[in-house]
Each structure stands twice: as structure tokens, then as C-alpha cells.
Design a protein around this motif. Structure first.
Motif, PDB file in Angstrom:
ATOM      1  N   ASP A 179       0.823  -1.218   0.000  1.00 50.68           N
ATOM      2  CA  ASP A 179       0.000   0.000   0.000  1.00 50.68           C
ATOM      3  C   ASP A 179       0.854   1.264   0.000  1.00 50.68           C
ATOM      4  OD1 ASP A 179       0.909  -0.509   2.540  1.00 50.68           O
ATOM      5  OD2 ASP A 179      -0.970  -0.021   3.536  1.00 50.68           O
ATOM      6  N   SER A 180       1.906   1.262  -0.816  1.00 52.89           N
ATOM      7  CA  SER A 180       2.828   2.382  -0.927  1.00 52.89           C
ATOM      8  C   SER A 180       2.885   2.873  -2.365  1.00 52.89           C
ATOM      9  CB  SER A 180       4.224   1.942  -0.481  1.00 52.89           C
ATOM     10  OG  SER A 180       5.196   2.872  -0.895  1.00 52.89           O
ATOM     11  N   GLU A 181       2.694   4.162  -2.553  1.00 47.55           N
ATOM     12  CA  GLU A 181       2.791   4.736  -3.890  1.00 47.55           C
ATOM     13  C   GLU A 181       4.215   4.620  -4.429  1.00 47.55           C
ATOM     14  OE1 GLU A 181       1.369   8.717  -6.298  1.00 47.55           O
ATOM     15  OE2 GLU A 181       1.949   8.942  -4.186  1.00 47.55           O
ATOM     16  N   TRP A 182       5.224   4.755  -3.557  1.00 47.52           N
ATOM     17  CA  TRP A 182       6.615   4.602  -4.000  1.00 47.52           C
ATOM     18  C   TRP A 182       6.785   3.238  -4.667  1.00 47.52           C
ATOM     19  CZ3 TRP A 182      10.636   1.244  -3.363  1.00 47.52           C
ATOM     20  CH2 TRP A 182      11.896   1.693  -3.760  1.00 47.52           C
ATOM     21  N   ARG A 183       6.289   2.202  -4.000  1.00 45.70           N
ATOM     22  CA  ARG A 183       6.388   0.853  -4.561  1.00 45.70           C
ATOM     23  C   ARG A 183       5.642   0.757  -5.886  1.00 45.70           C
ATOM     24  NH1 ARG A 183       6.736  -4.707  -2.307  1.00 45.70           N
ATOM     25  NH2 ARG A 183       5.969  -6.042  -3.975  1.00 45.70           N
ATOM     26  N   ALA A 184       4.409   1.266  -5.912  1.00 45.46           N
ATOM     27  CA  ALA A 184       3.597   1.186  -7.130  1.00 45.46           C
ATOM     28  C   ALA A 184       4.281   1.884  -8.301  1.00 45.46           C
ATOM     29  CB  ALA A 184       2.221   1.785  -6.874  1.00 45.46           C
ATOM     30  N   LEU A 185       4.863   3.028  -8.042  1.00 49.99           N
ATOM     31  CA  LEU A 185       5.537   3.760  -9.115  1.00 49.99           C
ATOM     32  C   LEU A 185       6.784   3.019  -9.611  1.00 49.99           C
ATOM     33  CD1 LEU A 185       5.177   7.392  -7.716  1.00 49.99           C
ATOM     34  CD2 LEU A 185       3.973   6.389  -9.688  1.00 49.99           C
ATOM     35  N   TRP A 186       7.578   2.494  -8.697  1.00 50.81           N
ATOM     36  CA  TRP A 186       8.789   1.780  -9.106  1.00 50.81           C
ATOM     37  C   TRP A 186       8.461   0.465  -9.797  1.00 50.81           C
ATOM     38  CZ3 TRP A 186      13.546   3.112 -10.068  1.00 50.81           C
ATOM     39  CH2 TRP A 186      14.028   4.296  -9.524  1.00 50.81           C
ATOM     40  N   GLU A 187       7.367  -0.167  -9.441  1.00 51.62           N
ATOM     41  CA  GLU A 187       7.000  -1.426 -10.102  1.00 51.62           C
ATOM     42  C   GLU A 187       6.671  -1.228 -11.572  1.00 51.62           C
ATOM     43  OE1 GLU A 187       3.970  -3.075  -7.524  1.00 51.62           O
ATOM     44  OE2 GLU A 187       5.471  -4.339  -6.550  1.00 51.62           O
ATOM     45  N   GLN A 188       6.417  -0.008 -11.977  1.00 53.23           N
ATOM     46  CA  GLN A 188       6.087   0.298 -13.369  1.00 53.23           C
ATOM     47  C   GLN A 188       7.329   0.614 -14.209  1.00 53.23           C
ATOM     48  OE1 GLN A 188       3.161   3.461 -13.422  1.00 53.23           O
ATOM     49  NE2 GLN A 188       2.124   2.580 -11.657  1.00 53.23           N
ATOM     50  N   THR A 189       8.499   0.546 -13.618  1.00 54.04           N
ATOM     51  CA  THR A 189       9.717   0.910 -14.340  1.00 54.04           C
ATOM     52  C   THR A 189      10.611  -0.302 -14.577  1.00 54.04           C
ATOM     53  OG1 THR A 189      11.152   1.332 -12.441  1.00 54.04           O
ATOM     54  CG2 THR A 189       9.676   3.125 -13.116  1.00 54.04           C
ATOM     55  N   PRO A 190      11.460  -0.232 -15.592  1.00 52.63           N
ATOM     56  CA  PRO A 190      12.401  -1.333 -15.812  1.00 52.63           C
ATOM     57  C   PRO A 190      13.505  -1.396 -14.744  1.00 52.63           C
ATOM     58  CG  PRO A 190      12.676   0.367 -17.496  1.00 52.63           C
ATOM     59  CD  PRO A 190      11.499   0.760 -16.664  1.00 52.63           C
ATOM     60  N   ASP A 191      13.675  -0.333 -13.952  1.00 52.92           N
ATOM     61  CA  ASP A 191      14.720  -0.284 -12.924  1.00 52.92           C
ATOM     62  C   ASP A 191      14.220  -0.692 -11.544  1.00 52.92           C
ATOM     63  OD1 ASP A 191      16.612   0.638 -14.762  1.00 52.92           O
ATOM     64  OD2 ASP A 191      16.023   2.729 -14.425  1.00 52.92           O
ATOM     65  N   ARG A 192      13.044  -1.303 -11.493  1.00 55.57           N
ATOM     66  CA  ARG A 192      12.456  -1.630 -10.183  1.00 55.57           C
ATOM     67  C   ARG A 192      13.353  -2.552  -9.358  1.00 55.57           C
ATOM     68  NH1 ARG A 192       9.261  -3.695 -14.037  1.00 55.57           N
ATOM     69  NH2 ARG A 192       9.309  -5.935 -14.320  1.00 55.57           N
ATOM     70  N   ALA A 193      13.980  -3.515  -9.979  1.00 58.37           N
ATOM     71  CA  ALA A 193      14.827  -4.444  -9.221  1.00 58.37           C
ATOM     72  C   ALA A 193      16.004  -3.696  -8.582  1.00 58.37           C
ATOM     73  CB  ALA A 193      15.335  -5.565 -10.124  1.00 58.37           C
ATOM     74  N   THR A 194      16.568  -2.745  -9.293  1.00 53.51           N
ATOM     75  CA  THR A 194      17.680  -1.954  -8.763  1.00 53.51           C
ATOM     76  C   THR A 194      17.220  -1.114  -7.571  1.00 53.51           C
ATOM     77  OG1 THR A 194      18.677  -1.870 -10.954  1.00 53.51           O
ATOM     78  CG2 THR A 194      19.427  -0.236  -9.348  1.00 53.51           C
TER      79      THR A 194
END
Length: 141
Positions: A108-123
């Protein structure tokens, strides 16, 4: 590390981690705590992404001050840290940092939701995990 200080004044709580370079050394520990508290007081409500960067930066600073922590080298870091300065890490701060990081990567975190949409999420997630691991390792000693 030393014991927990008196509660911080309201004027200190409103300052963000990015203001560390302008703060006195005595104000800086409360500013770190404030960045974590801003995330944690949100409770179970959806966490706005604006709260995450100051807490992540504060957690990286805390980790850098602990045994095994990586030095801060970002151009965005406060000058005193780039010049081999330090910040006092009070005993209550590392557990707050871990709790804040856990909250930032929760579902329930917007930070997580936003990063999950990027190719750099694992980093991004690995960087937070590395900070958390450093803090946990120092707490276990």
C-alpha cells in the motif's frame, strides 16, 4: 550511539532530511527521526510517494554511520557527509529506519507502485534492501 533524547520540538519535526546541511549537529538526529516518523504515522493508509525519498535518504545516512555501512557519495548528500563528517545515530533511530523502509516497500505504498512500473524496479528495491541489511547487521551486534 546514545540513549533516546527528549521529544523534538514541533519546528524540528517539520524539517526534512534535505535540510541537514543547514542544521546544527545537535538538530540532525531529530531530523533523521522526523523523516521516519512521517512515514510511520501514516499507519495503514496508502503511503504517498512524497514521504518516501526523505526517509530513504535518512535511512541511507543512518546506514552509512553504522559498522559496515557504505559512505555517502551522492552529490545530493549534505556537504558535511561528503567531507567525511558524521551524524550522531541515536539508539532508537535504526529500528525506526527499518520500519520506515518496510512501510515504503509495502503493497500500500505509492513509492512501490511507481517503481513497479519501471524497468529499474529491481535496482531500486535492491538498494533499499542493502540499506536495510546494513542497519539490521549493526543492530544485531
Amino acid at each position: 550511539m546514545r540513549g533516546t533524547p527528549e521529544p523534538e520540538p514541533a519546528s524540528t519535526r517539520t524539517r526534512r532530511c534535505g535540510d541537514l546541511h543547514d542544521a546544527t549537529p545537535e538538530q540532525r538526529p531529530a531530523m533523521l527521526r522526523s523523516a521516519f516518523t512521517a512515514v510511520l504515522v501514516n499507519g495503514d493508509e496508502y503511503l504517498d510517494s512524497d514521504l518516501a525519498p526523505p526517509a530513504i535518504a535518512a535511512a541511507a545516512i543512518v546506514a552509512s554511520q553504522l559498522p559496515g555501512g557504505a559512505a555517502i557519495t551522492s552529490v545530493y548528500a549534505p556537504d558535511f557527509l561528503l567531507e567525511d563528517g558524521s551524524i550522531e545515530v541515536l539508539t532508537d533511530v535504526p529500528p525506526l529506519a527499518v520500519r520506515a523502509l518496510d512501510r515504503i516497500v509495502a503493497d500500500d505504498s505509492e513509492w512501490r507502485a511507481l517503481w513497479e512500473q519501471t524497468p529499474d524496479r529491481a535496482t531500486a528495491f535492491a538498494a533499499l534492501q542493502q540499506i536495510r541489511t546494513t542497519i539490521d547487521a549493526a543492530r544485531d551486534k
